[in-house]
Motif scaffolding. Structure first.
Motif, PDB file in Angstrom:
ATOM      1  N   PHE A 868       0.826  -1.200   0.000  1.00  0.00           N
ATOM      2  CA  PHE A 868       0.000   0.000   0.000  1.00  0.00           C
ATOM      3  C   PHE A 868       0.862   1.252   0.000  1.00  0.00           C
ATOM      4  O   PHE A 868       2.030   1.221   0.420  1.00  0.00           O
ATOM      5  N   ASP A 869       0.271   2.349  -0.474  1.00  0.00           N
ATOM      6  CA  ASP A 869       0.788   3.699  -0.270  1.00  0.00           C
ATOM      7  C   ASP A 869      -0.229   4.439   0.583  1.00  0.00           C
ATOM      8  O   ASP A 869      -1.435   4.172   0.487  1.00  0.00           O
ATOM      9  N   CYS A 870       0.243   5.355   1.423  1.00  0.00           N
ATOM     10  CA  CYS A 870      -0.698   6.118   2.243  1.00  0.00           C
ATOM     11  C   CYS A 870      -0.549   7.608   1.968  1.00  0.00           C
ATOM     12  O   CYS A 870       0.552   8.087   1.661  1.00  0.00           O
ATOM     13  N   PHE A 871      -1.647   8.333   2.074  1.00  0.00           N
ATOM     14  CA  PHE A 871      -1.683   9.756   1.749  1.00  0.00           C
ATOM     15  C   PHE A 871      -2.528  10.494   2.777  1.00  0.00           C
ATOM     16  O   PHE A 871      -3.547   9.973   3.251  1.00  0.00           O
ATOM     17  N   SER A 916       2.879   5.967  12.848  1.00  0.00           N
ATOM     18  CA  SER A 916       2.456   7.356  13.068  1.00  0.00           C
ATOM     19  C   SER A 916       2.015   7.995  11.762  1.00  0.00           C
ATOM     20  O   SER A 916       1.030   8.744  11.716  1.00  0.00           O
ATOM     21  N   GLU A 917       2.745   7.681  10.686  1.00  0.00           N
ATOM     22  CA  GLU A 917       2.384   8.234   9.383  1.00  0.00           C
ATOM     23  C   GLU A 917       1.038   7.694   8.907  1.00  0.00           C
ATOM     24  O   GLU A 917       0.215   8.433   8.367  1.00  0.00           O
ATOM     25  N   VAL A 918       0.808   6.403   9.141  1.00  0.00           N
ATOM     26  CA  VAL A 918      -0.463   5.805   8.740  1.00  0.00           C
ATOM     27  C   VAL A 918      -1.615   6.421   9.525  1.00  0.00           C
ATOM     28  O   VAL A 918      -2.708   6.648   8.986  1.00  0.00           O
ATOM     29  N   ILE A 919      -1.391   6.718  10.788  1.00  0.00           N
ATOM     30  CA  ILE A 919      -2.433   7.345  11.609  1.00  0.00           C
ATOM     31  C   ILE A 919      -2.801   8.715  11.042  1.00  0.00           C
ATOM     32  O   ILE A 919      -3.972   9.087  10.981  1.00  0.00           O
ATOM     33  N   GLU A 920      -1.780   9.459  10.593  1.00  0.00           N
ATOM     34  CA  GLU A 920      -2.039  10.784  10.018  1.00  0.00           C
ATOM     35  C   GLU A 920      -2.729  10.694   8.661  1.00  0.00           C
ATOM     36  O   GLU A 920      -3.485  11.591   8.272  1.00  0.00           O
ATOM     37  N   CYS A 921      -2.446   9.635   7.942  1.00  0.00           N
ATOM     38  CA  CYS A 921      -3.015   9.480   6.600  1.00  0.00           C
ATOM     39  C   CYS A 921      -4.344   8.744   6.694  1.00  0.00           C
ATOM     40  O   CYS A 921      -4.463   7.754   7.413  1.00  0.00           O
ATOM     41  N   HIS A 922      -5.317   9.192   5.932  1.00  0.00           N
ATOM     42  CA  HIS A 922      -6.588   8.474   5.960  1.00  0.00           C
ATOM     43  C   HIS A 922      -6.960   7.905   4.596  1.00  0.00           C
ATOM     44  O   HIS A 922      -7.967   7.221   4.467  1.00  0.00           O
ATOM     45  N   ILE A 923      -6.118   8.154   3.586  1.00  0.00           N
ATOM     46  CA  ILE A 923      -6.346   7.569   2.260  1.00  0.00           C
ATOM     47  C   ILE A 923      -5.247   6.554   1.971  1.00  0.00           C
ATOM     48  O   ILE A 923      -4.058   6.867   2.096  1.00  0.00           O
ATOM     49  N   ILE A 924      -5.649   5.366   1.605  1.00  0.00           N
ATOM     50  CA  ILE A 924      -4.712   4.283   1.279  1.00  0.00           C
ATOM     51  C   ILE A 924      -4.979   3.847  -0.156  1.00  0.00           C
ATOM     52  O   ILE A 924      -6.126   3.831  -0.603  1.00  0.00           O
ATOM     53  N   ARG A 925      -3.923   3.478  -0.855  1.00  0.00           N
ATOM     54  CA  ARG A 925      -4.065   3.001  -2.233  1.00  0.00           C
ATOM     55  C   ARG A 925      -3.125   1.828  -2.465  1.00  0.00           C
ATOM     56  O   ARG A 925      -1.998   1.814  -1.962  1.00  0.00           O
TER      57      ARG A 925
END
Length: 1601
Positions: A868-871, A916-925
């Motif tokens: 996955f990538d997170c944004f 921590s980065e995933v928590i900040e990001c709520h869009i995953i692709r």
């Protein structure tokens, strides 16, 4: 089934027993292996032919909605019925062999006679089941063979896995009997015929055979079969009776018994045991899956007795199992087959997929062959290996089933095993996928094999220990002069830099390219090999394979063979001669034999060498090689190129480490990431100060497009195909190639001659016919005669989005999936249901029994693993999608300086940071779309439905416009017209929705702008000047009141509609599509199309409308569905797309159709038009004269219809304004009037103001000065009564924006600038970038025309910042358009021409820009003008032709006419060149120029632009009637009817009649245009830049043509 029954069925022991026959479940076997048991019984062999062909049909299906599940349903429709029938008649299913099964009736010998009658009855009833059935149009044939007599069972295996098989003459007989059977036949073996009750069976003799065919049972009239059957069943030990008589199988009632459960589990494959332990549904494992089949057959010297061959089978099975276990393969079946024992082994079962699967299968096959050939009593070992997609799944009945494989590849492996005895064979797919050297294989002559139409080439695998053949280790990668290396300029730049340093210095250089398989590493090395050729250096390139790693010193052996010139030698004597010549001064002749083993020569062995140990020989060789290389590099520099360097053996790494320290040499390597920690020498080389380590990234989307055009040899591809390949390939060349092959296999691609855009008749279907073309850099390679003028199209009806992934790419994804833990697999599979892009909130909603911490931890791990990538937001996502990650340099040396002891802590910290980065990001692709598609296909249909329903319920709460846009529908009031919601609405939701659609609360009604009154702003007898000042002051006051602290006015964040569109609306459409809810899917496709139109993405709107059209056709066939509004909306949106694309005839047709569906017919005839005008005038008069509304506001459904009508009428009057026909102005007037009346009926302030301003603009174009002024005043009156809240402020901003734009269009530039500056401030405060950029665009043009350069640069800066922060392509394009205008017409440089040109070339195929009619027209025309002025006519022609193709897209927008103005200038310059050169085509060009017709809409603005370009300081307004007489008028400040026309002829300096002007004047001027920084710093006077103007020469000739 009762709850108790379900609980019993759910017990682990019952689920295990369902995979095994009663013979094993109730067997009592000694623990010794092998063990043998003897008994009598009747065997039934049932073969259901046709399933293999059906498997092939499904495995090659184009779309994802046809696959394993449908195959399971069809298979089990037949097989479960047969199993049930066998169980009812007391049989025991011994084995499922693909699409066949073997059943046993175990009885004492004296009962065989009666039992045969029972079995015959069972067989005949099985035929009756399927005699008349047809399913899926398949040719299914059931054939049955029966045999009876003595049977031997052999049980064998090891401590982890047990197997059983039945053998003996009876087993052979039943197989032979089945082979004789035709469709619906029952064949009795000779022994069975001898043992049966012949009086009960009517038979038919088979010529030349002792076996017989059963016709029917001839039971006596008094014979009671039920009593007979019941009596026979008393002899069956485990036939359900008594309380269990309703059960099909007694094993369903097994009680928990840990010891028995453990014993039975050994007979079941490990992957099945895992699923049973995890209580997964049995259907989970059923899928069409790429695997590698290894069929092993052992033929024994004497197999009459099981005791004799039992130990041999035991030894073979133990070894086969151990070999397979190492490589994650499994034995699926063991059975006696045509006088031999066969093992069906499979690599790649679910959960067992591994990298290099095919290589492992071949290695296992060779190892098994070598071992089994030495096993006692084994006469012949034959192995067939085949790779491809087969059905892997559970086949049978709920109480008795097995995991099996079915498919053509299984048949091919079995046939190769039988037709090529005594060797290891493989098919061409296995050969090509093996990653083993070609010399490990030998092609065999083809044979006709039963049941195999075309197997393709067959190869013998010779083994992995053959002698090295030096000439076979070359780097094999075809380099084609006509096929450039695409997208790897950066990688080659690293090589050139290192090459330069190497040639200039006396030290070694190492260049390493690391990348995953498929990134094109070999292509890069091939290009480097070509580029590195030179007079004073020698290049040696080799390619390694996996087997190289296991051969000591192999890499150096090959490299030195090339250095010594041994690679081209055909005979060992030639090699010996070369060696003697090379080493005669370095080595005594008696030591030459040291080369014998390594170079396969035959020097006489000396005593000194024979006494050397292996280690000493190795050291001697290394020292000698070092001397040879030291001597060689003094004569010429050496460059070693090694492909697949991860396969370099440890000894070779160690030698290379010493080599780079002692000899100046350049080593270039490509390698895949090391699976394990590299050896010490390899690590030292990687960390060497002279090593450049490059991680290869993906190629960019433009390079993928170029590659596709080259591969297909076409001039262009459809935009849809371009998007599919760019997204699907992720910039990986191999992925792109596989996707193309898959499309070609399914005949999706169609090739046609390239059609001229001018000649094509435009319809809705070819509206976006413009193909995606390769970049200019590729032009020399796409101009060939062989198909060079063709374009690629898609076959009709193809839906690329739903295409199933190619087997090769699916296999890569399965390897990744199977390497994950079960919990991570579940997360990926759930995410795949949601779609390619999803939110963490939705994922958490559908994950079963997960907490947030667990999900975040799993997501962090999967992001780290590049699944996955997170944004953080949609903006980050869109930015990432525009470019693939490029190659970059890794500094391993600096990384190695970090202390080793803290490595574990650093890894833990890295994971924590990732969380921590995933928590900040709520869009995953998904990083790879193929992973999403592969994981999606693993779900069962029922499971998919449940998951899609969960997703839809969650998403529909968010599938509306963002809070900043008041949460309404993208199509106003859309959800009120159709019943599409899954969730029930509470009162708060209803109130929120109602408010979002414009319904006022009590608080809103009394929140007015108390400080301002109508009389203060619009006094009754004020002059135009006073009203103008008061209006501007009014907007200033509003801006002052828009303080950030007032949350009810200023939104907390900017518009999020684009993000909502991506993560909610579009996914919802596809969820409902998957659920079969076509009406709901249509609703969201229309919403998505409308949203894309709002975002100015015409192509995506067109795409979703096509999806909607397909659904509309389906729904119209359903009598229960009838919804006029959806159809009207559909045509209204189509009309808007056509309008935006400049196809006005098509747009008009669609809009009228929409209005007709809404019962608002627009007149088609001239006579009826006047009637409609009369009616609408009366209606308007009534609206204007009533003091208060006569009725309450319209209902919600009515409002939806009215809003749609307003939009249609707004577009229609603009369309009619484009036409020159006299009567069309009446149609335009009627449409504008109907828009006004419809807006008034809505009682919606925004719609009414919009209609007033539209009507005002129409009246100005029609020279109705009083009317347009009156309408603007009425709009202002409404503004004053609006509440000072978000909605009211937005309407005020819209008023300032639209009023200013209208003034700009009419040539009132000063007022336009005043209004525009205020409008952009309001939109900025409202955080609406889409509105703000539009204001900035026309504000820039106004400022440039008024030569307010300081203000212009400031506004340009805002426009640039906005385009960068919002990643907005249109605003950036307009920025560069103005930059070009400043160079062409203002005489200074803000951004260089090369920067502007680079932007155009990089983005001219952008789907948003490409399908906007105006912006690219202006850009291409401006560049053409630049080149024309510089007399660079070749470059001019390229951009002029591009602009010419865009001119027919006539839209009534200022942007389009801005572009047309530039185009006309370019055309005039070209015509001038043709006249001067006296070209024959000059007359045609002149006629073509005169044909360009400019409609009256926005013509004042057009003339203003023209005047400014020719040097007039004042802005000009030209009323439409002035086109009839050449009058040029200076406008007043408000443009009121008090402005008197003033005739102003053009100044004389515009035109020149002599021909003495210096030809290079503009060339010199263009090279010295001052930059804005020079102007600001005072180095250049502002007045001086006015002189930097291009003065066009006009020769006055009697006959210019």
């Amino acid at each position: 089934m009762s709850a108790q029954g379900e609980e019993q069925q759910d017990r682990a022991i019952v689920r295990i027993a369902a995979h095994l026959p009663d013979l094993i479940v109730y067997g009592d076997f000694c623990p010794e292996r092998p063990s043998v048991d003897y008994f009598d019984g009747v065997l039934m062999f049932v073969d259901i032919s046709g399933f293999t062909a059906m498997t092939e049909k499904f495995s090659t299906a184009m779309y994802m909605d046809r696959g394993a599940e449908q195959l399971v349903e069809i298979l089990n429709h037949y097989i479960s019925a047969i199993v049930e029938k066998v169980l009812i008649f007391g049989g025991d299913i011994l084995k499922f062999a693909g699409d066949a099964l073997l059943a046993l009736w175990k009885v004492e010998r004296k009962q065989l006679k009666n039992m045969i009658t029972v079995v015959v009855k069972c067989s005949l009833e099985i035929h009756e089941l399927f005699g008349t059935q047809e399913l899926e149009g398949l040719d299914i044939r059931v054939k049955i063979g029966l045999a009876a007599g003595h049977i031997t069972m052999l049980v064998f295996g090891d401590e982890k896995r047990n197997f059983f098989l039945v053998t003996g003459q009876t087993v052979d007989d039943v197989r032979l009997a089945q082979n004789m059977a035709q469709m619906n036949d029952v064949i009795l073996s000779p022994n069975c015929w001898q043992l049966c009750d012949r009086s009960m069976i009517e038979i038919e003799r088979i010529p030349d055979q002792r076996a017989v065919k059963v016709n029917f049972l001839k039971l006596p009239p008094t014979f009671n079969f039920d009593e007979f059957f019941t009596k026979c069943m008393t002899f069956m030990d485990y036939y359900p009776s008594g309380d269990h008589k309703n059960l099909l199988r007694l094993a369903c009632m097994l009680e928990s018994d840990p010891e028995l459960e453990s014993s039975l589990q050994k007979y079941v494959m490990e992957s099945i045991s895992k699923q049973i332990d995890d209580k997964q549904l049995r259907g989970y494992l059923s899928e069409l899956r790429p695997v590698t089949i290894v069929f092993v057959n052992l033929v024994f010297k004497d197999q009459d007795k099981a005791e004799v061959i039992g130990s041999s089978i035991q030894d073979a099975s133990v070894h086969i199992n151990s070999v397979l276990r190492d490589f994650r393969g499994q034995i699926n079946k063991v059975f006696m087959f045509d006088k031999g024992c066969s093992f069906l082994c499979v690599f790649g079962f679910p959960g067992e997929k591994a990298p290099d699967e095919v290589t492992h299968a071949l290695e296992s096959a060779v190892e098994i062959f070598d071992f089994c050939s030495q096993v006692h009593k084994v006469h012949t070992v034959s192995i067939g290996v085949a790779s491809g997609t087969v059905f892997c799944g559970i086949v049978g009945h709920s109480v008795r089933h097995e995991y099996t494989v079915i498919g053509q590849k299984v048949n091919i492996a079995a046939r190769m095993m039988m037709y090529y005895p005594g060797i290891v064979t493989c098919d061409s797919v296995t050969y090509n996928s093996s990653n083993l050297p070609a010399y490990f294989f030998k092609e065999l002559p083809k044979k006709v094999m039963k049941g195999v139409a075309d197997s393709g080439p067959i190869y013998q695998c010779l083994g992995l220990n053959e002698k090295v053949m030096f000439g076979m280790a070359y780097l094999i990668c075809n380099r084609n002069e006509a096929y450039p290396l695409l997208g790897r300029e950066k990688e080659l730049k690293y090589f050139r830099c290192n090459m330069k340093e190497f040639l200039m210095s006396n030290c070694s250089r190492i260049l390493m390219y690391e990348g995953l398989s498929g990134y094109g590493k070999s292509q890069i090395l091939m290009e480097i090999e070509y580029l590195s050729q030179g007079e004073n250096h020698r290049t040696i390139a080799i390619a390694l394979t996996k087997i190289s790693f296991h051969q000591t010193f192999y890499t150096i052996q090959i490299l030195m063979a090339n250095v010594l010139g041994l690679d081209a030698c055909k005979h060992y004597k030639e090699r010996q001669t070369n060696i003697e010549n090379k080493v005669k001064t370095l080595l005594d002749e008696k030591f030459h034999c040291i080369f014998n083993d390594i170079f396969h020569v035959q020097f006489p062995t000396s005593r000194e060498v024979s006494k050397m140990s292996i280690l000493r020989k190795q050291k001697q060789l290394e020292a000698l090689f070092m001397k040879i290389l030291e001597k060689t590099v003094k004569q010429e520099r050496i460059i070693f190129i090694i492909d697949e360097a991860q396969f370099v053996d440890k000894t070779s790494w160690a030698f290379l480490e010493k080599l780079i320290q002692n000899v100046p040499i350049f080593i270039i390597m490509s390698l895949s990431p090391f699976l394990d920690v590299p050896c010490e020498a390899a690590s030292a080389i990687i960390k060497n100060r002279n090593t450049t380590y490059i991680t290869i990234g993906a190629v960019q989307p433009s390079d993928i497009r170029n590659k596709v055009c080259l591969d297909l040899n076409v001039k262009g591809i459809p935009k849809e195909l371009d998007l599919y390949l760019v997204e699907g390939s992720c910039g990986i060349p191999f992925y792109c190639e596989e996707l193309l092959k898959n499309l070609d296999q399914h005949r999706v691609l169609v090739f046609q001659p390239m059609e001229s855009e001018e000649k094509a008749n435009v319809t809705w279907n070819n509206l976006f016919k413009n193909v995606a073309k390769p970049t200019e850099l590729l032009r020399p390679f796409t101009l060939g005669d062989d198909g060079g003028e063709e374009v690629c199209k898609l076959a009709s009806g193809v839906r690329l989005k739903n295409l199933s992934p190619p087997a090769s790419l699916k296999e890569i994804s399965l390897v990744q999936l199977d390497s994950m833990s079960l919990s991570h697999q579940m997360l990926v599979r759930c995410a795949a249901i949601i779609g390619l892009t999803f939110t963490t909130e939705l994922l958490f909603e559908i994950l079963p029994c997960w907490n947030m911490k667990r999900m975040i931890n799993a997501l962090a791990t999967l992001v780290e693993s590049n699944i996955f990538d997170c944004f953080r937001n949609g903006k980050e996502l869109r930015k990432a999608l525009k470019q693939n990650s490029a190659s970059f340099e890794v500094h391993h040396r600096s990384l190695s300086l970090k202390p080793v002891e803290g490595q574990a802590h650093r890894e833990s910290e890295a994971l924590h940071e990732q969380e921590s980065e995933v928590i900040e990001c709520h869009i995953i692709r998904f990083c790879r779309p193929m992973m999403q598609k592969t994981a999606y296909e693993l779900w069962l249909k029922d499971q998919k439905v449940d998951m899609h329903l969960k997703c839809a319920r969650f998403l529909e709460e968010n599938a509306h416009r963002c809070d900043q846009c008041h949460s309404g529908d993208f199509i106003p009031y859309h959800h009120f017209t159709v019943d599409i919601r899954l969730n029930s609405l509470d009162m708060d939701s209803i109130k929120k929705m109602a408010k979002s659609q414009g319904f006022k609360t009590e608080e809103d009604i009394f929140c007015k702008i108390e400080s301002l009154r109508k009389s203060e702003i619009l006094p009754e007898y004020a002059s135009f000047e006073e009203i103008k000042e008061r209006i501007l002051n009014f907007f200033d006051i509003i801006i002052t009141k828009m303080r950030p602290s007032q949350e009810n006015i200023i939104p907390l964040e900017s518009c999020q509609c684009e993000e909502i569109l991506e993560v909610a609306v579009m996914p919802l459409a596809y969820h409902f599509l998957a659920l079969g809810e076509n009406s709901k899917a249509l609703y969201y496709f229309l919403e998505a199309a409308s949203a894309h139109l709002i975002l100015e993405d015409n192509y995506m709107a067109y795409t979703y409308l096509n999806e909607g059209e397909r659904l509309l056709k389906i729904l119209k066939k359903e009598k229960s569905w009838s919804h006029t509004f959806e159809s009207a909306t559909f045509y209204g949106l189509k009309g808007q797309v056509c309008f935006n694309m400049g196809q006005m005839v098509l747009a008009k047709k669609m809009l009228k159709k929409s209005l007709k569906l809404l019962n608002r017919t627009f007149p088609f005839s001239f006579i009826s038009m006047f009637f409609y005008i009369h009616v609408e005038k009366n209606k308007h008069h009534r609206y204007m004269n009533q003091q208060t509304p006569e009725s309450s506001p319209p209902g919600k459904k009515r409002l939806a219809e009215l809003h749609l009508q307003v939009n249609c009428f707004s577009l229609l009057w603009k369309i009619y304004s484009l036409n020159y026909f006299f009567h069309y102005k009446y149609y335009a007037y009627l449409a504008a009037l109907m828009e006004m009346n419809t807006a008034l009926e809505t009682q919606d302030d925004f719609q009414i103001i919009k209609a007033y301003l539209d009507y005002s603009l129409h009246e100005q174009l029609a020279s109705q000065h009083i009317m347009w002024y009156k309408n603007e005043i009425m709009a202002m009156e409404i503004i004053l009564n609006l509440p000072l809240k978000a909605e009211g402020i937005e309407i005020m901003a819209y008023m300032a924006d639209t009023l200013g734009c209208n003034k700009y269009l009419m040539g009132h530039l000063d007022l336009a600038i005043d209004l525009g500056s205020r409008a952009q401030k309001m939109w900025a405060l409202l955080r609406n970038p889409y509105k703000q950029y539009k204001v900035l665009c026309w504000l820039c043009t106004s400022l440039r025309l008024k030569t307010r350069y300081k203000q212009l640069i400031q506004v340009l800066g805002w426009l640039w910042d906005l385009s960068v922060s919002e990643e907005h392509i249109i605003s950036k394009a307009f920025f560069y358009l103005i930059c070009l205008d400043t160079m062409l017409y203002s005489g200074f440089v803000y951004r260089t021409f090369n920067e502007c040109l680079a932007f155009i070339q990089e983005n001219e195929d952008n789907r948003i820009l490409k399908f906007q009619s105006g912006i690219l027209l202006g850009l291409h025309s401006s560049v053409a003008i630049w080149y024309a002025r510089l007399q660079e006519w070749d470059d001019f022609q390229v951009f002029f032709n591009k602009a010419k193709n865009l001119v027919p897209r006539r839209t009534p927008t200022a942007l389009y006419f801005h572009g047309v103005c530039r185009y006309l200038e370019a055309q005039v310059l070209h015509l001038q060149k043709q006249i001067e050169g006296q070209f024959e085509s000059a007359q045609d060009s002149g006629v073509e120029l005169l044909k360009v017709r400019l409609p009256s809409y926005t013509s004042p603005c057009l003339f203003t632009v023209t005047c400014q370009q020719f040097g007039q300081k004042n802005s000009f307004f030209v009323a439409p009637h002035s086109f009839k007489s050449p009058e040029i008028c200076e406008p007043g400040l408000t443009g009121g009817d008090t402005d008197r026309p003033v005739f102003s002829p053009p100044p004389q300096e515009w035109w020149y009649s002599n021909s003495e002007l210096a030809k290079d004047q503009w060339t010199q001027m263009a090279l010295n245009l001052p930059t804005w920084d020079n102007i600001i710093s005072g180095n250049v006077n502002v007045q001086d830049i006015q002189k930097n103007k291009f003065l066009m020469k006009v020769n006055i000739l009697d006959n210019p043509f």
